[in-house]
Design an enzyme around this catalytic site. Structure first.
Site, PDB file in Angstrom:
ATOM      1  N   ASP A  11     -30.729  -2.939  -3.157  1.00 56.29           N
ATOM      2  CA  ASP A  11     -31.399  -3.653  -2.335  1.00 56.29           C
ATOM      3  C   ASP A  11     -31.688  -4.108  -0.737  1.00 56.29           C
ATOM      4  O   ASP A  11     -31.364  -2.855  -0.359  1.00 56.29           O
ATOM      5  CB  ASP A  11     -30.549  -5.053  -3.173  1.00 56.29           C
ATOM      6  CG  ASP A  11     -29.223  -5.349  -2.825  1.00 56.29           C
ATOM      7  OD1 ASP A  11     -29.210  -4.717  -1.685  1.00 56.29           O
ATOM      8  OD2 ASP A  11     -28.315  -5.907  -2.582  1.00 56.29           O
ATOM      9  N   CYS A  68     -25.868  -1.227  -2.384  1.00 53.10           N
ATOM     10  CA  CYS A  68     -26.209  -2.608  -2.054  1.00 53.10           C
ATOM     11  C   CYS A  68     -25.173  -2.870  -0.942  1.00 53.10           C
ATOM     12  O   CYS A  68     -24.332  -2.127   0.033  1.00 53.10           O
ATOM     13  CB  CYS A  68     -26.161  -3.495  -3.787  1.00 53.10           C
ATOM     14  SG  CYS A  68     -24.288  -3.699  -3.731  1.00 53.10           S
ATOM     15  N   THR A  70     -21.837  -4.896  -0.678  1.00 56.21           N
ATOM     16  CA  THR A  70     -21.021  -3.767  -0.790  1.00 56.21           C
ATOM     17  C   THR A  70     -20.675  -2.567  -1.792  1.00 56.21           C
ATOM     18  O   THR A  70     -19.780  -2.237  -2.420  1.00 56.21           O
ATOM     19  CB  THR A  70     -20.063  -5.660  -1.789  1.00 56.21           C
ATOM     20  OG1 THR A  70     -20.310  -5.900  -3.050  1.00 56.21           O
ATOM     21  CG2 THR A  70     -19.841  -6.350  -0.930  1.00 56.21           C
ATOM     22  N   HIS A 101     -12.220  14.554 -12.211  1.00 52.93           N
ATOM     23  CA  HIS A 101     -12.210  14.208 -12.914  1.00 52.93           C
ATOM     24  C   HIS A 101     -12.307  12.458 -14.242  1.00 52.93           C
ATOM     25  O   HIS A 101     -12.742  13.039 -15.435  1.00 52.93           O
ATOM     26  CB  HIS A 101     -10.676  13.110 -12.570  1.00 52.93           C
ATOM     27  CG  HIS A 101      -9.890  14.250 -11.671  1.00 52.93           C
ATOM     28  ND1 HIS A 101      -8.630  13.605 -11.259  1.00 52.93           N
ATOM     29  CD2 HIS A 101      -9.802  15.133 -12.065  1.00 52.93           C
ATOM     30  CE1 HIS A 101      -7.740  15.033 -10.810  1.00 52.93           C
ATOM     31  NE2 HIS A 101      -8.643  15.708 -11.039  1.00 52.93           N
ATOM     32  N   HIS A 136      -9.800  16.116 -19.094  1.00 52.77           N
ATOM     33  CA  HIS A 136     -10.605  14.828 -18.813  1.00 52.77           C
ATOM     34  C   HIS A 136     -11.814  14.723 -19.648  1.00 52.77           C
ATOM     35  O   HIS A 136     -11.840  14.022 -19.710  1.00 52.77           O
ATOM     36  CB  HIS A 136     -11.320  15.268 -16.909  1.00 52.77           C
ATOM     37  CG  HIS A 136     -10.066  15.264 -15.877  1.00 52.77           C
ATOM     38  ND1 HIS A 136      -8.995  14.668 -15.434  1.00 52.77           N
ATOM     39  CD2 HIS A 136      -9.761  17.008 -15.126  1.00 52.77           C
ATOM     40  CE1 HIS A 136      -8.644  15.072 -14.388  1.00 52.77           C
ATOM     41  NE2 HIS A 136      -8.756  16.599 -14.061  1.00 52.77           N
TER      42      HIS A 136
END
Ligand code: RB5
Length: 144
Positions: A11, A68, A70, A101, A136
């Site tokens: 964004d 973005c 955060t 993992h 995994h």
């Protein structure tokens, strides 16, 4: 490792890092599709996340990168798409571990949270680390 084809999007809050990361991808000869945004005008991150996540889930791309402010909104939205394992990373240890993992197929970054050089190091490690498989795989199957 399969040949990488990346879907990348941001964004307005992640635009600057998206531009730096696409320059890095060019320098590494890594194929990518840039779904936007392309300007600093405010836009809605869930639409960008959905676009990148659907490209990865459908196989148009094999990995995605979302940025973005955060990285949190992008990761929440991308993980709504079936088959997506989006990992928000703010350190290189997590970037390596989430590939090895979790076989994460989308990397999320927060431009307002981490420095640009760290973001580029995270991208480099995340792209170059293979999934370890083994025990995994069973855990990823449980997620699906
Ligand atoms: C945009 O202001 C901001 O909310 C967005 O970039 C992101 O941080 C959302 O999680």
């Amino acid at each position: 490792m399969d040949k990488l084809k990346i879907a990348i999007g941001s964004d307005h809050g992640g635009l600057r890092y998206k531009n730096s990361i696409t320059e890095y991808l060019k320098s590494e000869n890594i194929e990518f599709v840039d779904v936007g945004t392309y300007t600093t005008e405010s836009c809605d991150y869930p639409l960008i996340a959905k676009n990148v996540a659907e490209k990865v889930a459908s196989g148009v791309a094999n990995r995605g990168i979302l940025i973005c402010g955060t990285g949190i909104g992008m990761s929440i939205a991308a993980n709504k798409v079936q088959g997506i394992r989006a990992a928000l990373c703010g350190d290189t240890y997590s970037a390596r571990a989430t590939r090895a993992h979790n076989d994460s197929n989308i990397l999320c970054l927060g431009e307002r949270v981490i420095g640009e050089n760290l973001a580029l190091d995270i991208v480099d490690i995340w792209l170059k680390t293979d999934f370890e498989g083994g025990r995994h795989t069973r855990r990823i199957d449980m997620i699906e």
